[in-house]
Design an enzyme around this catalytic site. Structure first.
Site: not given
Ligand code: ZN
Ligand code: ZN
Length: 434
Positions: A100, A167-168, A208
């Site tokens: 997205d 994902e956003e 990380r």
């Molecule tokens: Zn983002």
């Molecule tokens: Zn992103």
């Protein structure tokens, strides 16, 4: 001649470290596919789509990996794509990309900048652009798929490529899981995701182990008062003053209630109430974001918000308790420590020791967390995407350059894509060593 020497000096200055002399994935293979991958990148960049509306994007990716011989399923968790390539007995390894883009206007001025608009879920026309670099992740994902097919003799197992929607709004990973990502398809032994990174030079991988990206929740607090005329406050209970007290009180959650060694954020990002100057309204709404690296701490922070809001309402003689609504959020990304070390070694063998560096954890949320929470050993890496000389100049000047979600975010595409493809392929080959 002078100019050449100057150029050489600049190159020496810019390339922060030597690439590995004898990489696992021959550099010529990455170079050979690059022009096509760059074309794909620009095409995806010009044609961004919002969360859960990534139809064109998903179709493009599906068609690409189908042509490479993957078994492809679309429509998983809405617009998600799952592509499977079985290559004998061995581990199942997942590589995830997001699909997205963001509802914002691109202002990079690039020749392939997005000018797209679309309707959001509320029905409003909004600009849409890939200002988080998910187009870059998708292009690298396709490039890696190509190199894994080309180097099929060097690995055994099941390669599982996942194109995740939304994902956003941190919803796509759980939507895919609910739709059987780990039951209808093989459950992976390992999962990898790579995100572009504004704080690292282009082509440098950042890692990380352990807590890497924060847990995040939106919290909506509505406080109630008793409305009336602004000239007769004694006949009202003023929810504006009550809300103001709550906002100040909330600042003590992190500063006074929380262990300073455990990072946490409570931010009131929006406060809405009232219409004109001389009317005291009967309610005010606050919108907060709450972040930390620990699920239990996250619960404590949200509990403290509710308690403080309730306490202030009692103090103000409010007619009704505040309502506290916790919106869907996401859990912390905890990178599997052992797997991180293994991936770092594989990426270093490909890109050179100094081009794979440890980086700090970040407060930004990522629903990549869901794969780890569902029992898969998972690692999210970042790939630097900014010109090294520009980054160094900004650091010296104490300035900050545009980052992800800025309308000016423009990754240095060639070194970033090449490093992402090289590192992803090298890591997958190592995990599935023949
Ligand atoms: Zn983002
Ligand atoms: Zn992103």
């Amino acid at each position: 001649m002078n100019r050449l020497i100057a150029c050489a000096a600049l190159v020496a200055l810019v390339s922060s470290a030597e690439l590995a002399a004898d990489p696992v994935v021959p550099r010529a293979q990455v170079d050979a596919i690059y022009p096509d991958i760059e074309k794909l990148y620009m095409d995806l960049h010009r044609n961004p789509e919002l969360a859960f509306h990534e139809q064109r994007t998903a179709a493009e990716l599906a068609q690409r990996v189908k042509a490479l011989g993957f078994e492809v399923t679309t429509g998983v968790g809405g617009t998600g794509v799952v592509a499977i390539l079985k290559n004998g007995a061995g581990p199942t390894v997942m590589l995830r990309t997001e699909l997205d883009a963001l509802p914002m206007q691109e202002k990079t001025g690039l020749p392939f900048a997005s000018t797209a608009t679309t309707r959001n879920d509320a029905g409003d026309v909004v600009p849409v652009a890939h200002m988080c670099g998910h187009d870059l992740h998708m292009s690298a994902w396709v490039g890696t798929a190509e190199l894994m097919v080309r180097n099929k003799m060097q690995w055994h197992g099941t390669l599982m490529l996942v194109g995740q929607p939304a994902e956003e709004i941190v919803s796509g990973a759980s939507a895919m899981l609910k739709d059987g990502l780990f039951t209808r398809f093989p459950k992976p032994d390992y999962a990898l995701g790579v995100h572009d990174e504004p704080s690292l030079p282009a082509g440098v991988i950042g890692f990380r182990a352990g807590a890497f990206r924060a847990a995040s929740n939106s919290v909506e607090v509505t406080v109630y008062g008793k409305g009336g005329h602004g000239a007769y406050p004694h006949t009202t209970v003023d929810p504006v003053v009550l809300a103001a007290r709550i906002v100040l009180g909330l600042q003590t959650i992190v500063s006074r209630e929380n262990n300073p060694l455990e990072p946490a954020v409570v931010t009131v990002g929006s406060i809405h109430g009232g219409t004109v100057s001389n009317i005291i309204p009967d309610q005010v709404k606050l919108q907060l974001t709450v972040r930390s690296f620990d699920a239990a701490l996250q619960k404590r922070l949200i509990g403290a918000i509710a308690r403080q809001a309730r306490g202030e309402a009692i103090a103000a003689n409010a007619p009704k308790e505040p309502t506290v609504e916790v919106k869907n959020g996401t859990d912390p990304v905890i990178n599997d420590a052992q797997l991180t070390q293994r991936m770092v070694a594989a990426a270093r063998a490909e890109l050179g020791v100094d081009n794979v560096v440890e980086m700090p954890a970040q407060m930004g949320g990522e629903d990549f967390s869901q794969f780890g929470l569902n029992g898969v050993r998972a690692v999210l890496l970042h790939v630097g995407a900014v010109d090294a000389a520009k980054l160094e100049a900004a650091r010296k000047a104490g300035e900050s350059l545009p980052g992800v979600h800025s309308p000016l975010w423009a990754p240095e595409r060639e070194p970033t894509l090449k490093a992402a493809i090289g590192a992803e392929t090298a890591i997958l080959l190592d995990l599935m060593k023949a």
